[in-house]
Design a protein around this motif. Structure first.
Motif, PDB file in Angstrom:
ATOM      1  N   LYS A  85     -25.157  78.002 -71.152  1.00 19.24           N
ATOM      2  CA  LYS A  85     -26.092  77.521 -70.116  1.00 19.24           C
ATOM      3  C   LYS A  85     -25.657  76.159 -69.581  1.00 19.24           C
ATOM      4  O   LYS A  85     -25.751  75.898 -68.371  1.00 19.24           O
ATOM      5  CB  LYS A  85     -27.498  77.431 -70.722  1.00 19.24           C
ATOM      6  CG  LYS A  85     -28.588  76.948 -69.763  1.00 19.24           C
ATOM      7  CD  LYS A  85     -28.879  77.979 -68.699  1.00 19.24           C
ATOM      8  CE  LYS A  85     -30.187  77.709 -67.968  1.00 19.24           C
ATOM      9  NZ  LYS A  85     -30.248  76.433 -67.276  1.00 19.24           N
ATOM     10  N   ARG A  86     -25.142  75.303 -70.454  1.00 13.11           N
ATOM     11  CA  ARG A  86     -24.670  73.984 -70.005  1.00 13.11           C
ATOM     12  C   ARG A  86     -23.469  74.115 -69.068  1.00 13.11           C
ATOM     13  O   ARG A  86     -23.381  73.419 -68.055  1.00 13.11           O
ATOM     14  CB  ARG A  86     -24.302  73.121 -71.211  1.00 13.11           C
ATOM     15  CG  ARG A  86     -25.496  72.543 -71.951  1.00 13.11           C
ATOM     16  CD  ARG A  86     -25.081  71.397 -72.872  1.00 13.11           C
ATOM     17  NE  ARG A  86     -24.077  71.804 -73.843  1.00 13.11           N
ATOM     18  CZ  ARG A  86     -24.373  72.302 -75.042  1.00 13.11           C
ATOM     19  NH1 ARG A  86     -25.632  72.459 -75.409  1.00 13.11           N
ATOM     20  NH2 ARG A  86     -23.407  72.644 -75.878  1.00 13.11           N
ATOM     21  N   ILE A  87     -22.559  75.028 -69.406  1.00 10.18           N
ATOM     22  CA  ILE A  87     -21.393  75.238 -68.536  1.00 10.18           C
ATOM     23  C   ILE A  87     -21.837  75.786 -67.190  1.00 10.18           C
ATOM     24  O   ILE A  87     -21.344  75.350 -66.135  1.00 10.18           O
ATOM     25  CB  ILE A  87     -20.381  76.181 -69.216  1.00 10.18           C
ATOM     26  CG1 ILE A  87     -19.770  75.488 -70.445  1.00 10.18           C
ATOM     27  CG2 ILE A  87     -19.289  76.608 -68.250  1.00 10.18           C
ATOM     28  CD1 ILE A  87     -18.869  76.376 -71.272  1.00 10.18           C
ATOM     29  N   TYR A  88     -22.779  76.724 -67.210  1.00 11.07           N
ATOM     30  CA  TYR A  88     -23.307  77.259 -65.953  1.00 11.07           C
ATOM     31  C   TYR A  88     -23.970  76.167 -65.125  1.00 11.07           C
ATOM     32  O   TYR A  88     -23.737  76.070 -63.904  1.00 11.07           O
ATOM     33  CB  TYR A  88     -24.301  78.387 -66.244  1.00 11.07           C
ATOM     34  CG  TYR A  88     -25.151  78.766 -65.059  1.00 11.07           C
ATOM     35  CD1 TYR A  88     -24.594  79.408 -63.958  1.00 11.07           C
ATOM     36  CD2 TYR A  88     -26.518  78.467 -65.030  1.00 11.07           C
ATOM     37  CE1 TYR A  88     -25.370  79.755 -62.855  1.00 11.07           C
ATOM     38  CE2 TYR A  88     -27.298  78.811 -63.945  1.00 11.07           C
ATOM     39  CZ  TYR A  88     -26.723  79.447 -62.861  1.00 11.07           C
ATOM     40  OH  TYR A  88     -27.500  79.779 -61.773  1.00 11.07           O
ATOM     41  N   ASP A  89     -24.786  75.332 -65.747  1.00 10.71           N
ATOM     42  CA  ASP A  89     -25.464  74.248 -65.027  1.00 10.71           C
ATOM     43  C   ASP A  89     -24.461  73.263 -64.430  1.00 10.71           C
ATOM     44  O   ASP A  89     -24.642  72.786 -63.299  1.00 10.71           O
ATOM     45  CB  ASP A  89     -26.432  73.511 -65.960  1.00 10.71           C
ATOM     46  CG  ASP A  89     -27.640  74.363 -66.324  1.00 10.71           C
ATOM     47  OD1 ASP A  89     -27.940  75.313 -65.579  1.00 10.71           O
ATOM     48  OD2 ASP A  89     -28.284  74.079 -67.360  1.00 10.71           O
ATOM     49  N   ASP A  90     -23.395  72.951 -65.185  1.00  8.77           N
ATOM     50  CA  ASP A  90     -22.364  72.036 -64.669  1.00  8.77           C
ATOM     51  C   ASP A  90     -21.660  72.628 -63.453  1.00  8.77           C
ATOM     52  O   ASP A  90     -21.435  71.932 -62.454  1.00  8.77           O
ATOM     53  CB  ASP A  90     -21.330  71.722 -65.761  1.00  8.77           C
ATOM     54  CG  ASP A  90     -21.906  70.851 -66.868  1.00  8.77           C
ATOM     55  OD1 ASP A  90     -22.972  70.235 -66.648  1.00  8.77           O
ATOM     56  OD2 ASP A  90     -21.305  70.804 -67.963  1.00  8.77           O
ATOM     57  N   LEU A  91     -21.310  73.913 -63.534  1.00 11.56           N
ATOM     58  CA  LEU A  91     -20.644  74.574 -62.400  1.00 11.56           C
ATOM     59  C   LEU A  91     -21.566  74.629 -61.185  1.00 11.56           C
ATOM     60  O   LEU A  91     -21.129  74.402 -60.047  1.00 11.56           O
ATOM     61  CB  LEU A  91     -20.220  75.991 -62.800  1.00 11.56           C
ATOM     62  CG  LEU A  91     -19.074  76.103 -63.808  1.00 11.56           C
ATOM     63  CD1 LEU A  91     -18.913  77.549 -64.273  1.00 11.56           C
ATOM     64  CD2 LEU A  91     -17.773  75.600 -63.212  1.00 11.56           C
ATOM     65  N   LYS A  92     -22.829  74.909 -61.433  1.00 14.05           N
ATOM     66  CA  LYS A  92     -23.794  74.980 -60.329  1.00 14.05           C
ATOM     67  C   LYS A  92     -23.984  73.608 -59.691  1.00 14.05           C
ATOM     68  O   LYS A  92     -24.028  73.479 -58.458  1.00 14.05           O
ATOM     69  CB  LYS A  92     -25.133  75.511 -60.848  1.00 14.05           C
ATOM     70  CG  LYS A  92     -26.154  75.794 -59.763  1.00 14.05           C
ATOM     71  CD  LYS A  92     -27.403  76.420 -60.355  1.00 14.05           C
ATOM     72  CE  LYS A  92     -28.417  76.725 -59.258  1.00 14.05           C
ATOM     73  NZ  LYS A  92     -29.661  77.319 -59.813  1.00 14.05           N
ATOM     74  N   GLU A  93     -24.075  72.575 -60.517  1.00 11.39           N
ATOM     75  CA  GLU A  93     -24.265  71.215 -60.007  1.00 11.39           C
ATOM     76  C   GLU A  93     -23.053  70.743 -59.205  1.00 11.39           C
ATOM     77  O   GLU A  93     -23.199  70.013 -58.222  1.00 11.39           O
ATOM     78  CB  GLU A  93     -24.507  70.270 -61.187  1.00 11.39           C
ATOM     79  CG  GLU A  93     -24.955  68.873 -60.776  1.00 11.39           C
ATOM     80  CD  GLU A  93     -25.291  68.007 -61.978  1.00 11.39           C
ATOM     81  OE1 GLU A  93     -25.016  66.806 -61.908  1.00 11.39           O
ATOM     82  OE2 GLU A  93     -25.818  68.549 -62.975  1.00 11.39           O
ATOM     83  N   ASN A  94     -21.876  71.186 -59.603  1.00 15.30           N
ATOM     84  CA  ASN A  94     -20.652  70.805 -58.894  1.00 15.30           C
ATOM     85  C   ASN A  94     -20.383  71.659 -57.664  1.00 15.30           C
ATOM     86  O   ASN A  94     -19.344  71.497 -57.003  1.00 15.30           O
ATOM     87  CB  ASN A  94     -19.440  70.888 -59.838  1.00 15.30           C
ATOM     88  CG  ASN A  94     -19.515  69.843 -60.936  1.00 15.30           C
ATOM     89  OD1 ASN A  94     -20.071  68.770 -60.756  1.00 15.30           O
ATOM     90  ND2 ASN A  94     -18.956  70.177 -62.107  1.00 15.30           N
ATOM     91  N   GLY A  95     -21.293  72.580 -57.360  1.00 13.22           N
ATOM     92  CA  GLY A  95     -21.174  73.384 -56.147  1.00 13.22           C
ATOM     93  C   GLY A  95     -20.211  74.550 -56.248  1.00 13.22           C
ATOM     94  O   GLY A  95     -19.758  75.059 -55.224  1.00 13.22           O
TER      95      GLY A  95
END
Length: 202
Positions: free
Chosen positions: A105-115
């Motif tokens: 979930k953290r990796i997904y959130d980071d990718l989402k935040e970085n666009g």
């Protein structure tokens, strides 16, 4: 009188021997009967395309390596298979996150935040993954795994090929429709995710 007494002892001994033999035979017959019933209960007949196929049940410990590898493959396929469609991305990521803990979930959130996902949608990019191999060690619990895969990032004019290596551990959880293998990926990290080549599209 001595002959009668001796004969009686012989008859009694022979009778006890016959009774003991009968008891042994009965016990053996009961044991084999229960064994046969247990074997038949492990068999399941599946009707597919008009043909009866025989299937056997087995203990989970016999299938841990196979199920663990398939669980890891399923997770990576859902997490890294992306199309330029917000609904498809959400569906795949949701399915993947059922199979892993908050490290995914953290990796997904980071990718989402970085666009990353919005870039896939706006650039009409598709991403596919091919799992080369998965190694699982079942000697210690939680089970350690390492996954080797190749990614294809498909753009309008080219296909970017990437090498992907990840690792983590697997913990036993209850089986469900969302998690049929009954494993949860923990401490998932990416060891390598580098470009290995670009192929022009015709």
């Amino acid at each position: 009188m001595k002959n009668i007494d001796t004969a009686f002892r012989y008859v009694r001994g022979f009778t006890m021997l016959v009774i003991a033999g009968c008891i042994v035979i009965c016990c053996y017959a009961l044991y084999k009967s229960f064994e046969a019933v247990a074997l038949t209960q492990e068999k399941v007949y599946i009707l597919a395309n008009g043909k009866a196929l025989e299937a056997f049940s087995s203990d989970r410990k016999d299938n841990v390596p196979v199920e663990a590898k398939d669980h890891v493959k399923t997770f990576h396929t859902f997490f890294f298979t992306l199309d330029p469609d917000d609904k498809v991305i959400k569906e795949n990521i949701t399915k993947a996150l059922y199979l892993a803990d908050d490290s995914a979930k953290r990796i997904y959130d980071d990718l989402k935040e970085n666009g990353y996902y919005s870039g896939i949608i706006s650039g009409n990019i598709s991403q596919t993954i091919r799992i080369d191999s998965v190694s699982v060690s079942v000697k210690e619990y939680p089970y350690y795994f390492r996954c080797y895969a190749r990614q294809d990032i498909i753009r309008t004019t080219s296909i970017l090929k990437r090498n992907l290596i990840t690792e983590g551990t697997l913990r036993n959880v209850s089986r469900s429709d969302n998690n049929p293998h009954g494993f949860l990926i923990e401490r998932w990290v990416t060891l390598e995710n580098k470009d290995i080549g670009v192929e022009n599209r015709k």
